[in-house]
Design a protein around this motif. Structure first.
Motif, PDB file in Angstrom:
ATOM      1  N   PHE A   1      -5.766 -11.042  -3.232  1.00 62.25           N
ATOM      2  CA  PHE A   1      -4.930 -10.998  -2.032  1.00 62.25           C
ATOM      3  C   PHE A   1      -3.748 -10.047  -2.227  1.00 62.25           C
ATOM      4  O   PHE A   1      -3.480  -9.187  -1.385  1.00 62.25           O
ATOM      5  N   LYS A   2      -3.062 -10.174  -3.356  1.00 66.21           N
ATOM      6  CA  LYS A   2      -1.900  -9.317  -3.638  1.00 66.21           C
ATOM      7  C   LYS A   2      -2.299  -7.848  -3.726  1.00 66.21           C
ATOM      8  O   LYS A   2      -1.607  -6.973  -3.194  1.00 66.21           O
ATOM      9  N   ALA A   3      -3.419  -7.558  -4.386  1.00 67.35           N
ATOM     10  CA  ALA A   3      -3.875  -6.173  -4.521  1.00 67.35           C
ATOM     11  C   ALA A   3      -4.251  -5.587  -3.165  1.00 67.35           C
ATOM     12  O   ALA A   3      -3.910  -4.442  -2.851  1.00 67.35           O
ATOM     13  N   SER A   4      -4.920  -6.369  -2.356  1.00 70.70           N
ATOM     14  CA  SER A   4      -5.319  -5.910  -1.024  1.00 70.70           C
ATOM     15  C   SER A   4      -4.094  -5.632  -0.161  1.00 70.70           C
ATOM     16  O   SER A   4      -4.020  -4.609   0.538  1.00 70.70           O
ATOM     17  N   ARG A   5      -3.122  -6.518  -0.217  1.00 68.06           N
ATOM     18  CA  ARG A   5      -1.898  -6.325   0.579  1.00 68.06           C
ATOM     19  C   ARG A   5      -1.103  -5.119   0.082  1.00 68.06           C
ATOM     20  O   ARG A   5      -0.547  -4.371   0.882  1.00 68.06           O
ATOM     21  N   ALA A   6      -1.045  -4.914  -1.205  1.00 65.20           N
ATOM     22  CA  ALA A   6      -0.332  -3.755  -1.751  1.00 65.20           C
ATOM     23  C   ALA A   6      -0.993  -2.455  -1.313  1.00 65.20           C
ATOM     24  O   ALA A   6      -0.311  -1.494  -0.929  1.00 65.20           O
ATOM     25  N   ALA A   7      -2.317  -2.424  -1.348  1.00 69.64           N
ATOM     26  CA  ALA A   7      -3.042  -1.225  -0.918  1.00 69.64           C
ATOM     27  C   ALA A   7      -2.830  -0.972   0.578  1.00 69.64           C
ATOM     28  O   ALA A   7      -2.630   0.174   0.998  1.00 69.64           O
ATOM     29  N   SER A   8      -2.854  -2.030   1.361  1.00 67.22           N
ATOM     30  CA  SER A   8      -2.636  -1.886   2.804  1.00 67.22           C
ATOM     31  C   SER A   8      -1.218  -1.417   3.107  1.00 67.22           C
ATOM     32  O   SER A   8      -1.008  -0.623   4.029  1.00 67.22           O
ATOM     33  N   LEU A   9      -0.242  -1.915   2.352  1.00 68.81           N
ATOM     34  CA  LEU A   9       1.140  -1.493   2.559  1.00 68.81           C
ATOM     35  C   LEU A   9       1.292   0.004   2.377  1.00 68.81           C
ATOM     36  O   LEU A   9       2.026   0.666   3.130  1.00 68.81           O
ATOM     37  N   GLU A  10       0.591   0.558   1.408  1.00 63.92           N
ATOM     38  CA  GLU A  10       0.634   2.011   1.190  1.00 63.92           C
ATOM     39  C   GLU A  10       0.193   2.765   2.441  1.00 63.92           C
ATOM     40  O   GLU A  10       0.782   3.784   2.810  1.00 63.92           O
ATOM     41  N   ILE A  11      -0.833   2.271   3.097  1.00 62.77           N
ATOM     42  CA  ILE A  11      -1.342   2.913   4.312  1.00 62.77           C
ATOM     43  C   ILE A  11      -0.407   2.668   5.488  1.00 62.77           C
ATOM     44  O   ILE A  11      -0.025   3.588   6.211  1.00 62.77           O
ATOM     45  N   ILE A  12      -0.025   1.415   5.687  1.00 64.82           N
ATOM     46  CA  ILE A  12       0.809   1.038   6.833  1.00 64.82           C
ATOM     47  C   ILE A  12       2.150   1.762   6.803  1.00 64.82           C
ATOM     48  O   ILE A  12       2.643   2.216   7.834  1.00 64.82           O
ATOM     49  N   SER A  13       2.726   1.915   5.622  1.00 62.50           N
ATOM     50  CA  SER A  13       4.051   2.535   5.518  1.00 62.50           C
ATOM     51  C   SER A  13       4.031   4.015   5.894  1.00 62.50           C
ATOM     52  O   SER A  13       5.070   4.595   6.177  1.00 62.50           O
TER      53      SER A  13
ATOM     54  N   SER B   1      -8.193 -15.386  -6.715  1.00 58.72           N
ATOM     55  CA  SER B   1      -8.049 -15.157  -5.279  1.00 58.72           C
ATOM     56  C   SER B   1      -6.662 -14.619  -4.952  1.00 58.72           C
ATOM     57  O   SER B   1      -6.514 -13.728  -4.111  1.00 58.72           O
ATOM     58  N   LEU B   2      -5.640 -15.148  -5.598  1.00 58.03           N
ATOM     59  CA  LEU B   2      -4.280 -14.667  -5.357  1.00 58.03           C
ATOM     60  C   LEU B   2      -4.106 -13.225  -5.811  1.00 58.03           C
ATOM     61  O   LEU B   2      -3.454 -12.422  -5.130  1.00 58.03           O
ATOM     62  N   ALA B   3      -4.704 -12.875  -6.941  1.00 59.31           N
ATOM     63  CA  ALA B   3      -4.621 -11.497  -7.432  1.00 59.31           C
ATOM     64  C   ALA B   3      -5.309 -10.544  -6.465  1.00 59.31           C
ATOM     65  O   ALA B   3      -4.794  -9.455  -6.179  1.00 59.31           O
TER      66      ALA B   3
END
Length: 70
Positions: free
Chosen positions: A16-28, A12-14
Motif C-alpha cells: 500500500f505504501k509503495a503504491s501510494r508513493a508511486a502515485s504521489l510522484e505522478i499526481i504531484s 499488505s501495508l508495504a
C-alpha cells in the motif's frame, strides 16, 4: 479462499505504501488543467482525473470499513 487472514499484514501495508508513493510522484506533476483529462473506464464509463482522485482517496477507507464490519 485466498487466505488473506493468514498472511502477514506488514506485506499488505508495504505494498500500500509503495503504491501510494508511486502515485504521489505522478499526481504531484499534474497541472490543474490536466485534472480534466478523461478517458473511458470499462465499468464506469467516462472517467476524468478528478473522479479518479476521489475514488483513489476513498478506496482504502472503503476497505478499512469492510475490515471493521467483519
Amino acid at each position: 479462499t485466498l487466505g488473506y487472514t493468514q498472511l502477514p499484514v506488514e506485506n499488505s501495508l508495504a505494498l500500500f505504501k509503495a503504491s501510494r508513493a508511486a502515485s504521489l510522484e505522478i499526481i504531484s506533476r499534474l497541472s490543474v488543467e490536466q485534472l480534466s483529462n478523461a478517458g473511458v473506464h470499462t465499468e464506469s464509463g467516462a472517467y476524468d482525473v478528478r473522479k479518479w482522485l476521489k475514488s483513489y482517496i476513498n478506496h482504502p477507507k472503503d476497505h478499512a470499513q469492510q475490515l471493521l464490519a467483519d
